[in-house]
Design a protein around this motif. Sequence first.
Motif, PDB file in Angstrom:
ATOM      1  N   PRO A  10       0.808  -1.231   0.000  1.00  0.00           N
ATOM      2  CA  PRO A  10       0.000   0.000   0.000  1.00  0.00           C
ATOM      3  C   PRO A  10       0.838   1.275   0.000  1.00  0.00           C
ATOM      4  O   PRO A  10       0.341   2.336  -0.360  1.00  0.00           O
ATOM      5  CB  PRO A  10      -0.804  -0.121   1.309  1.00  0.00           C
ATOM      6  CG  PRO A  10      -0.823  -1.577   1.615  1.00  0.00           C
ATOM      7  CD  PRO A  10       0.495  -2.100   1.145  1.00  0.00           C
ATOM      8  N   THR A  13       2.712   2.868  -4.232  1.00  0.00           N
ATOM      9  CA  THR A  13       1.677   2.927  -5.274  1.00  0.00           C
ATOM     10  C   THR A  13       2.247   3.243  -6.655  1.00  0.00           C
ATOM     11  O   THR A  13       1.545   3.094  -7.649  1.00  0.00           O
ATOM     12  CB  THR A  13       0.610   3.978  -4.918  1.00  0.00           C
ATOM     13  OG1 THR A  13       1.287   5.214  -4.695  1.00  0.00           O
ATOM     14  CG2 THR A  13      -0.153   3.559  -3.676  1.00  0.00           C
ATOM     15  N   THR A  34      -3.211  -7.643  -2.763  1.00  0.00           N
ATOM     16  CA  THR A  34      -2.844  -6.332  -2.225  1.00  0.00           C
ATOM     17  C   THR A  34      -1.985  -5.561  -3.235  1.00  0.00           C
ATOM     18  O   THR A  34      -2.181  -4.357  -3.439  1.00  0.00           O
ATOM     19  CB  THR A  34      -2.066  -6.500  -0.893  1.00  0.00           C
ATOM     20  OG1 THR A  34      -2.850  -7.322  -0.033  1.00  0.00           O
ATOM     21  CG2 THR A  34      -1.785  -5.172  -0.225  1.00  0.00           C
ATOM     22  N   LYS A  37      -4.163  -4.259  -5.860  1.00  0.00           N
ATOM     23  CA  LYS A  37      -5.059  -3.202  -5.375  1.00  0.00           C
ATOM     24  C   LYS A  37      -4.367  -1.838  -5.336  1.00  0.00           C
ATOM     25  O   LYS A  37      -5.000  -0.804  -5.550  1.00  0.00           O
ATOM     26  CB  LYS A  37      -5.555  -3.588  -3.971  1.00  0.00           C
ATOM     27  CG  LYS A  37      -6.629  -2.691  -3.423  1.00  0.00           C
ATOM     28  CD  LYS A  37      -7.126  -3.208  -2.079  1.00  0.00           C
ATOM     29  CE  LYS A  37      -8.091  -2.204  -1.452  1.00  0.00           C
ATOM     30  NZ  LYS A  37      -8.380  -2.572  -0.051  1.00  0.00           N
ATOM     31  N   TYR A  38      -3.046  -1.857  -5.058  1.00  0.00           N
ATOM     32  CA  TYR A  38      -2.346  -0.581  -4.853  1.00  0.00           C
ATOM     33  C   TYR A  38      -1.341  -0.216  -5.945  1.00  0.00           C
ATOM     34  O   TYR A  38      -1.038   0.948  -6.132  1.00  0.00           O
ATOM     35  CB  TYR A  38      -1.632  -0.588  -3.489  1.00  0.00           C
ATOM     36  CG  TYR A  38      -2.584  -0.589  -2.329  1.00  0.00           C
ATOM     37  CD1 TYR A  38      -3.172   0.608  -1.899  1.00  0.00           C
ATOM     38  CD2 TYR A  38      -2.926  -1.774  -1.679  1.00  0.00           C
ATOM     39  CE1 TYR A  38      -4.063   0.615  -0.840  1.00  0.00           C
ATOM     40  CE2 TYR A  38      -3.822  -1.778  -0.616  1.00  0.00           C
ATOM     41  CZ  TYR A  38      -4.386  -0.581  -0.200  1.00  0.00           C
ATOM     42  OH  TYR A  38      -5.283  -0.576   0.844  1.00  0.00           O
TER      43      TYR A  38
END
Length: 282
Positions: A10, A13, A34, A37-38
């Motif tokens: 996270p 990015t 994860t 997602k980022y």
Amino acid sequence: MNNLILSLAPKFTKLESLILRQDKPQLEDNAVETIAKYCHDLQDLDLSKSFKLTDRSLYALAHGCPKLTKLNISGCTAFSDDALAYLSGFCRNLKFLNLCGCVRAASDKALQAIAYNCSRLQSLNLGWCENVSDVGVMSLAYGCPDLRALDLCGCVLITDETVIALANGCLHLRSLGLYYCQNITDRAMYALAHSRVRNKQDVWESVKNRYEEEGLMNLNISQCTALTPPAVQAVCDSFPALHTCPGRHSLIISGCLNLTSVHCVCAVQAHRTAASLPHPAH
Ligand SMILES: [Zn+2]
């Protein structure tokens, strides 16, 4: 490692390249989810030998990382061909794809999807993907004209038809691995040799490529036991970058006992030099 990725992804990015090669598989789907997602800018991802990953990871990457150009999932044996085909529909910029040992994922159906979606593909490793047949690889030969490197080692179903399609469709092919493709015969070798001759006749193409290395630079035909010396010599003569001489093994013929008479251009030059030198006896 899995927890590290969960906590770090996270924060990164803008990440473009991530190598997660492992000796012991630790990575799990939630870590890849994860990342997806980022890290939407990710272009280069190496997940090789992540045995624990399932299709969930590929679906997450398809949605989260559309900019991927380089993906290594070699040895990820749990991935299915449906998930790989799905990923190819979203990651259409893929240029380098390593599927070595992905026996389930690398089916003809998945290769047809890749050929349809990823026309810029330059490098593909299908080593030991033993379910792959001519149907899949021929679709790549015609769908991916930029293909430069293709490893089919251990793809035991492959026949001459695939090599003929590659010779016709992939004029930039530099490296071809056919180790243990025992259905390959002289027909395939002559198709490669003639593709070179045909390309040479295209004057404009040769002007365009003048500063580029041309033609096959690596060919592995180890254990292709049906091949005969004249056919392999024809390939060697057509592509001067192919060498059988010590230290420059770019034409790999180990295990083919009947091919020991095949020689690269160096052997001819050495012979000429020896012939032009004054004989010590005179
Ligand atoms: Zn040589």
